[in-house]
Design a protein around this motif. Structure first.
Motif, PDB file in Angstrom:
ATOM      1  N   ILE A  91       0.814  -1.204   0.000  1.00 14.60           N
ATOM      2  CA  ILE A  91       0.000   0.000   0.000  1.00 14.60           C
ATOM      3  C   ILE A  91       0.857   1.266   0.000  1.00 14.60           C
ATOM      4  CG2 ILE A  91      -1.788   1.267   1.268  1.00 14.60           C
ATOM      5  CD1 ILE A  91      -2.673  -1.399  -0.092  1.00 14.60           C
ATOM      6  N   ASP A  92       1.923   1.272   0.790  1.00 20.29           N
ATOM      7  CA  ASP A  92       2.847   2.403   0.825  1.00 20.29           C
ATOM      8  C   ASP A  92       4.195   1.903   1.312  1.00 20.29           C
ATOM      9  OD1 ASP A  92       2.752   2.333   3.683  1.00 20.29           O
ATOM     10  OD2 ASP A  92       1.105   3.764   3.725  1.00 20.29           O
ATOM     11  N   ASP A  93       5.068   2.818   1.720  1.00 21.80           N
ATOM     12  CA  ASP A  93       6.422   2.424   2.145  1.00 21.80           C
ATOM     13  C   ASP A  93       6.431   1.369   3.247  1.00 21.80           C
ATOM     14  OD1 ASP A  93       7.455   4.227   0.352  1.00 21.80           O
ATOM     15  OD2 ASP A  93       7.883   5.774   1.848  1.00 21.80           O
ATOM     16  N   GLU A  94       5.470   1.449   4.170  1.00 21.90           N
ATOM     17  CA  GLU A  94       5.489   0.580   5.340  1.00 21.90           C
ATOM     18  C   GLU A  94       4.214  -0.224   5.542  1.00 21.90           C
ATOM     19  OE1 GLU A  94       6.341   3.062   8.727  1.00 21.90           O
ATOM     20  OE2 GLU A  94       8.462   3.177   8.239  1.00 21.90           O
ATOM     21  N   SER A  95       3.342  -0.309   4.540  1.00 23.89           N
ATOM     22  CA  SER A  95       2.042  -0.967   4.738  1.00 23.89           C
ATOM     23  C   SER A  95       1.741  -1.977   3.645  1.00 23.89           C
ATOM     24  CB  SER A  95       0.918   0.072   4.773  1.00 23.89           C
ATOM     25  OG  SER A  95       1.118   1.003   5.796  1.00 23.89           O
ATOM     26  N   PHE A  96       1.143  -3.086   4.084  1.00 22.58           N
ATOM     27  CA  PHE A  96       0.718  -4.154   3.182  1.00 22.58           C
ATOM     28  C   PHE A  96      -0.682  -4.592   3.576  1.00 22.58           C
ATOM     29  CE2 PHE A  96       5.275  -4.287   3.448  1.00 22.58           C
ATOM     30  CZ  PHE A  96       5.700  -4.560   2.163  1.00 22.58           C
ATOM     31  N   ASP A  97      -1.516  -4.905   2.575  1.00 23.67           N
ATOM     32  CA  ASP A  97      -2.813  -5.525   2.824  1.00 23.67           C
ATOM     33  C   ASP A  97      -2.711  -6.990   2.453  1.00 23.67           C
ATOM     34  OD1 ASP A  97      -4.006  -3.250   3.772  1.00 23.67           O
ATOM     35  OD2 ASP A  97      -5.222  -2.875   1.986  1.00 23.67           O
ATOM     36  N   LEU A  98      -3.153  -7.851   3.358  1.00 24.53           N
ATOM     37  CA  LEU A  98      -3.146  -9.294   3.142  1.00 24.53           C
ATOM     38  C   LEU A  98      -4.586  -9.768   3.028  1.00 24.53           C
ATOM     39  CD1 LEU A  98      -0.453  -8.558   4.674  1.00 24.53           C
ATOM     40  CD2 LEU A  98      -0.425 -10.927   5.397  1.00 24.53           C
ATOM     41  N   TYR A  99      -4.896 -10.495   1.980  1.00 29.85           N
ATOM     42  CA  TYR A  99      -6.224 -11.045   1.731  1.00 29.85           C
ATOM     43  C   TYR A  99      -6.143 -12.543   1.963  1.00 29.85           C
ATOM     44  CZ  TYR A  99      -6.936  -6.590  -0.636  1.00 29.85           C
ATOM     45  OH  TYR A  99      -7.026  -5.250  -0.923  1.00 29.85           O
ATOM     46  N   VAL A 100      -6.837 -13.027   2.986  1.00 26.93           N
ATOM     47  CA  VAL A 100      -6.825 -14.458   3.307  1.00 26.93           C
ATOM     48  C   VAL A 100      -8.263 -14.965   3.348  1.00 26.93           C
ATOM     49  CG1 VAL A 100      -4.637 -14.380   4.567  1.00 26.93           C
ATOM     50  CG2 VAL A 100      -6.767 -14.036   5.809  1.00 26.93           C
ATOM     51  N   PHE A 101      -8.428 -16.259   3.088  1.00 23.01           N
ATOM     52  CA  PHE A 101      -9.749 -16.861   3.194  1.00 23.01           C
ATOM     53  C   PHE A 101     -10.291 -16.674   4.609  1.00 23.01           C
ATOM     54  CE2 PHE A 101      -8.009 -19.346  -0.364  1.00 23.01           C
ATOM     55  CZ  PHE A 101      -9.050 -19.214  -1.275  1.00 23.01           C
ATOM     56  N   ARG A 102     -11.562 -16.312   4.724  1.00 19.07           N
ATOM     57  CA  ARG A 102     -12.168 -16.108   6.038  1.00 19.07           C
ATOM     58  C   ARG A 102     -12.021 -17.332   6.942  1.00 19.07           C
ATOM     59  NH1 ARG A 102     -15.621 -12.083   7.293  1.00 19.07           N
ATOM     60  NH2 ARG A 102     -16.926 -13.449   8.548  1.00 19.07           N
ATOM     61  N   THR A 103     -12.082 -18.528   6.356  1.00 17.78           N
ATOM     62  CA  THR A 103     -11.998 -19.737   7.169  1.00 17.78           C
ATOM     63  C   THR A 103     -10.619 -19.924   7.807  1.00 17.78           C
ATOM     64  OG1 THR A 103     -11.550 -20.970   5.137  1.00 17.78           O
ATOM     65  CG2 THR A 103     -13.812 -20.991   5.961  1.00 17.78           C
ATOM     66  N   PHE A 104      -9.592 -19.276   7.243  1.00 22.24           N
ATOM     67  CA  PHE A 104      -8.246 -19.368   7.811  1.00 22.24           C
ATOM     68  C   PHE A 104      -7.829 -18.094   8.543  1.00 22.24           C
ATOM     69  CE2 PHE A 104      -7.720 -22.342   4.124  1.00 22.24           C
ATOM     70  CZ  PHE A 104      -7.553 -23.487   4.880  1.00 22.24           C
ATOM     71  N   ALA A 105      -8.699 -17.097   8.568  1.00 22.85           N
ATOM     72  CA  ALA A 105      -8.308 -15.780   9.090  1.00 22.85           C
ATOM     73  C   ALA A 105      -7.888 -15.824  10.551  1.00 22.85           C
ATOM     74  CB  ALA A 105      -9.450 -14.779   8.895  1.00 22.85           C
ATOM     75  N   ARG A 106      -8.626 -16.523  11.394  1.00 27.84           N
ATOM     76  CA  ARG A 106      -8.296 -16.561  12.822  1.00 27.84           C
ATOM     77  C   ARG A 106      -6.937 -17.214  13.039  1.00 27.84           C
ATOM     78  NH1 ARG A 106     -12.902 -18.646  16.552  1.00 27.84           N
ATOM     79  NH2 ARG A 106     -13.807 -16.841  15.519  1.00 27.84           N
ATOM     80  N   SER A 107      -6.697 -18.336  12.383  1.00 29.11           N
ATOM     81  CA  SER A 107      -5.414 -19.019  12.524  1.00 29.11           C
ATOM     82  C   SER A 107      -4.275 -18.136  12.010  1.00 29.11           C
ATOM     83  CB  SER A 107      -5.452 -20.340  11.754  1.00 29.11           C
ATOM     84  OG  SER A 107      -4.190 -20.956  11.763  1.00 29.11           O
ATOM     85  N   PHE A 108      -4.492 -17.501  10.860  1.00 27.53           N
ATOM     86  CA  PHE A 108      -3.440 -16.651  10.306  1.00 27.53           C
ATOM     87  C   PHE A 108      -3.189 -15.435  11.193  1.00 27.53           C
ATOM     88  CE2 PHE A 108      -1.720 -13.306   7.648  1.00 27.53           C
ATOM     89  CZ  PHE A 108      -0.580 -13.945   7.205  1.00 27.53           C
TER      90      PHE A 108
END
Length: 195
Positions: free
Chosen positions: A162-179
């Motif tokens: 997203i910028d110098d220090e930011s990233f957006d991670l898209y994960v499956f909802r079913t794995f979101a808590r574990s991730f």
């Protein structure tokens, strides 16, 4: 339409965590209220598809794998040949895309309720993410706006810088808590804040 319940549940604990004595290395937050649409172009229709995405979003995209654009709460990035994530904080994104993308150009799939978006930001974001993914997160190799599709063990993730220090991670909802828990463990050493 009501916003879906967060899959992070009781594991979402706001505040400072880990070794925060020397400062906060990263901030983690779940991004809510986003429309996440996957657009796939037929092989010969990629240039026309990119024009259509630009028309619907105002974000012009070059026909180069992995490149993307970010403007405020909307973004687009390629993660495979002819495949793009288009993201916006507006609920009518799918409708706008369907108004300019014909079946002759490709397909549109609404992934809004199937993905959780986690923003990782801060001065140690590259270092923390490098602990989880076999990707060079330096800005030279992973420029602002660009995206990647990758795995952390069996958890698939799409990542956009997203910028110098930011990233957006898209994960499956079913794995979101574990991730989310894994991400917290990776960030403990540098101290992290949950917002």
């Amino acid at each position: 339409m009501a916003e879906p319940q967060s899959p992070l549940g009781a594991n979402f604990v706001p505040g400072n965590h880990g070794n925060a004595a020397a400062g906060i290395g990263v901030t983690l937050r779940e991004r809510k209220g986003l429309s996440v649409i996957q657009v796939t172009a037929w092989r010969d229709a990629i240039p026309a598809m990119l024009t259509a995405i630009g028309s619907a979003t105002g974000l012009a995209l070059q026909n180069k794998p992995g490149l993307g654009r970010v403007a405020g709460e909307k973004s687009v990035f390629g993660f495979a040949p002819g495949r793009y994530f288009v993201v916006s904080a507006t609920p009518d994104l799918e409708t706008r895309l369907r108004s300019v993308i014909s079946p002759e150009l490709g397909t549109i799939i609404d992934l809004t309720h199937g993905r959780t978006v986690i923003r990782v930001s801060g001065p140690r974001s590259e270092w923390v993410l490098s602990k989880l993914f076999a990707i060079d997160f330096s800005e030279h190799a992973f420029p602002i706006g660009s995206g990647r599709a990758t795995l952390h063990h069996d958890i698939h993730a799409n990542i956009q810088r997203i910028d110098d220090e930011s990233f957006d991670l898209y994960v499956f909802r079913t794995f979101a808590r574990s991730f989310w828990l894994t991400l917290g463990h990776a960030a403990e050493e540098v101290g992290y804040r949950v917002e």
